[in-house]
Design an enzyme around this catalytic site. Structure first.
Site, short mmCIF file in Angstrom:
data_model
loop_
_atom_site.label_atom_id
_atom_site.label_comp_id
_atom_site.label_asym_id
_atom_site.label_seq_id
_atom_site.Cartn_x
_atom_site.Cartn_y
_atom_site.Cartn_z
N ALA A 82 93.29 24.50 105.99
CA ALA A 82 94.27 23.44 106.21
C ALA A 82 95.70 23.96 106.12
O ALA A 82 96.60 23.40 106.73
CB ALA A 82 94.05 22.30 105.23
N THR A 83 95.92 25.02 105.35
CA THR A 83 97.27 25.58 105.31
C THR A 83 97.69 25.99 106.72
O THR A 83 98.79 25.65 107.18
CB THR A 83 97.33 26.79 104.35
N SER A 211 90.10 20.72 105.98
CA SER A 211 89.70 21.99 105.39
C SER A 211 88.23 21.89 104.98
O SER A 211 87.82 20.90 104.38
CB SER A 211 90.55 22.27 104.15
N CYS A 335 97.74 25.15 92.19
CA CYS A 335 98.83 25.99 92.70
C CYS A 335 100.03 25.93 91.78
O CYS A 335 100.66 26.90 91.46
CB CYS A 335 99.26 25.53 94.08
C1 PLP Z 1 93.75 22.21 99.58
C2 PLP Z 1 94.71 21.45 100.38
C3 PLP Z 1 95.37 22.05 101.46
C4 PLP Z 1 95.18 23.49 101.83
O1 PLP Z 1 93.90 23.74 102.33
P1 PLP Z 1 93.36 25.24 102.51
O2 PLP Z 1 92.20 25.07 103.43
O3 PLP Z 1 92.97 25.69 101.14
O4 PLP Z 1 94.45 26.05 103.10
C5 PLP Z 1 96.23 21.26 102.19
N1 PLP Z 1 96.45 19.98 101.89
C6 PLP Z 1 95.82 19.37 100.86
C7 PLP Z 1 96.10 17.92 100.58
C8 PLP Z 1 94.93 20.08 100.07
O5 PLP Z 1 94.33 19.48 99.05
#
Ligand code: PLP
Length: 410
Positions: A82-83, A211, A335
């Protein structure tokens, strides 16, 4: 409460499903088909038979992701998580639409860093960024959003459907209507919403990030929904072999996307039962913790069913964590706590700093049991009682002082 056995007392209790979820064994099983040495290793872009088979598996997985959010298959782009999906949506939309729709970008102060930081980078590059405040309960004020949209031509509004630290839900339908009315695109970070609250991109959502590892799938894979009708153009972040319609070149990781597809299929299958189960467990946990006096919920009781963020008045945050060695929970955000700083989400909600540090995010998942909840509540209750015995802040609270007086105002 069930009385826990001594074996239970040795175990870790994992209540950090908002940071990541365990891989569902059914997902792992499907992934293994694409990790073989005899079969299942071909490049899905190859035109030979094994390649075409891999490509078919990729497309089946894409259809499962699409079905979870009411999208069409050709609207799903694979990413590394999701990043990357948030970065692709935000940079991609700003660069493709900033000139025509306007250079303003609107987001919330409580967003995930993978939304906030790309927006801030664009601000450094000359875009006009507005980070809207949130109320004490974490919700967005729609009037403020509308004012920001009226004030300057806006290319993008970026919000999370469900906040990852508090579980607070934002009113997507109303946000989408406002964005559309003012000619702005809407990007939704739906990582914490997927599988927990209903999601449908038909409600005027232009872009949406998912994600796999927050949904019992593997780490390192995610997806971005990109509206086709009418088509939302994006400028890619990567340039290369033209995969994913040129939006995200690079060899597709077949085992990863197959895992994500199965995770989404399961989430859809369980959509009628799992959120209800999570809500029951959440209520059990909240009722258990409320036996303690001086417990504050950060967020709203109508939030997503898996996240409960609570502060314990009169307790030192680090001491609390040290008293709970077997509880895998998050001091507001994985984080954030690594950096030792106060959660920017709780700060945005006006939570006093000391109380923010004495807060825990307890997030439940598919494999959480009632017994684990009871154990966690028992541990937390004992730890908080022990720490409060020495706490002058707690004595003042018991004597009737307000939070403002004790913590010097929000
Ligand atoms: C964990 C998270 C992300 C990042 O997802 P990744 O797949 O770990 O990069 C982005 N937005 C929210 C709300 C999240 O909880």
């Amino acid at each position: 409460m069930n009385s826990p056995t001594s074996a239970d007392r040795e175990r870790q209790v994992y209540l950090d499903n908002a940071a990541t979820t365990p891989l569902d064994p059914r997902v792992r099983e499907r992934m293994l088909d694409w990790l073989g040495t005899e079969t299942g290793y071909a490049n899905p872009a190859s035109t030979h038979a094994p390649g075409r088979q891999a490509a078919m598996a990729v497309e089946r997985a894409r259809a499962e992701v699409a079905a979870l959010i009411g999208a069409a298959e050709d609207e799903i782009v694979w990413t590394s998580g999701a990043t990357e999906a948030n970065n692709l949506a935000i940079f991609g939309a700003a660069r493709a639409h900033g000139e025509r729709r306007g250079r303003r970008i609107i987001t919330l102060r409580s967003e995930h860093k993978s939304v906030l930081e790309p927006c801030r980078q664009l601000a450094r590059e000359g875009y006009d960024l507005v980070e809207l405040p949130v109320a004490a309960d974490g919700s967005l004020d729609l009037a403020q959003l509308e004012a920001a949209l009226q004030e300057a031509r806006t290319c993008l509004v970026a919000v999370a459907a469900v906040n990852n630290e508090t579980g607070v839900r934002q009113p997507l339908t109303e946000i989408a209507t406002l964005a559309r009315r003012h000619g702005a695109l809407l990007h939704v970070d739906a990582v914490q919403a997927a599988g927990r609250v209903p999601l449908d991109v038909a409600g005027d959502i232009d872009l949406l990030a998912l994600s796999a590892h927050k949904l019992y799938g593997p780490k390192g894979v995610g997806a971005l929904y990109v509206r086709r009708r009418p088509r939302v153009r994006l400028q890619p972040l990567l340039f290369g072999g033209g995969q994913e319609g040129g939006l995200r070149p690079g060899t597709v990781a077949v085992h990863q996307v197959v895992g994500m597809g199965e995770a989404c299929r399961l989430a859809r299958e369980l959509m009628d039962s799992e959120p209800r189960q999570l809500a029951q467990l959440r209520q059990r946990r909240w009722s258990g913790l409320q036996q303690l006096d001086g417990v504050v919920m950060h967020g709203r009781s109508d939030g997503a069913p898996h996240i409960l963020n609570v502060g314990f008045i009169g307790v030192h945050g680090e001491a609390l964590a040290a008293e709970l060695p077997r509880l895998a929970a998050s001091a507001s955000s994985a984080c954030t706590s690594a950096q030792g700083a106060m959660s920017h989400v709780l700060r945005a909600m006006g939570v006093p700093e000391q109380l923010a540090h004495a807060s825990l995010r307890l997030s439940l998942g598919r494999f959480t049991t009632e017994q684990e909840i009871d154990l966690a509540v028992e541990w937390i209750t004992a730890a908080v009682d022990r720490l409060r015995a020495f706490s002058p802040v707690w004595r003042r609270w018991r004597a009737g002082a307000s939070l403002d007086i004790m913590y010097g105002g929000a």
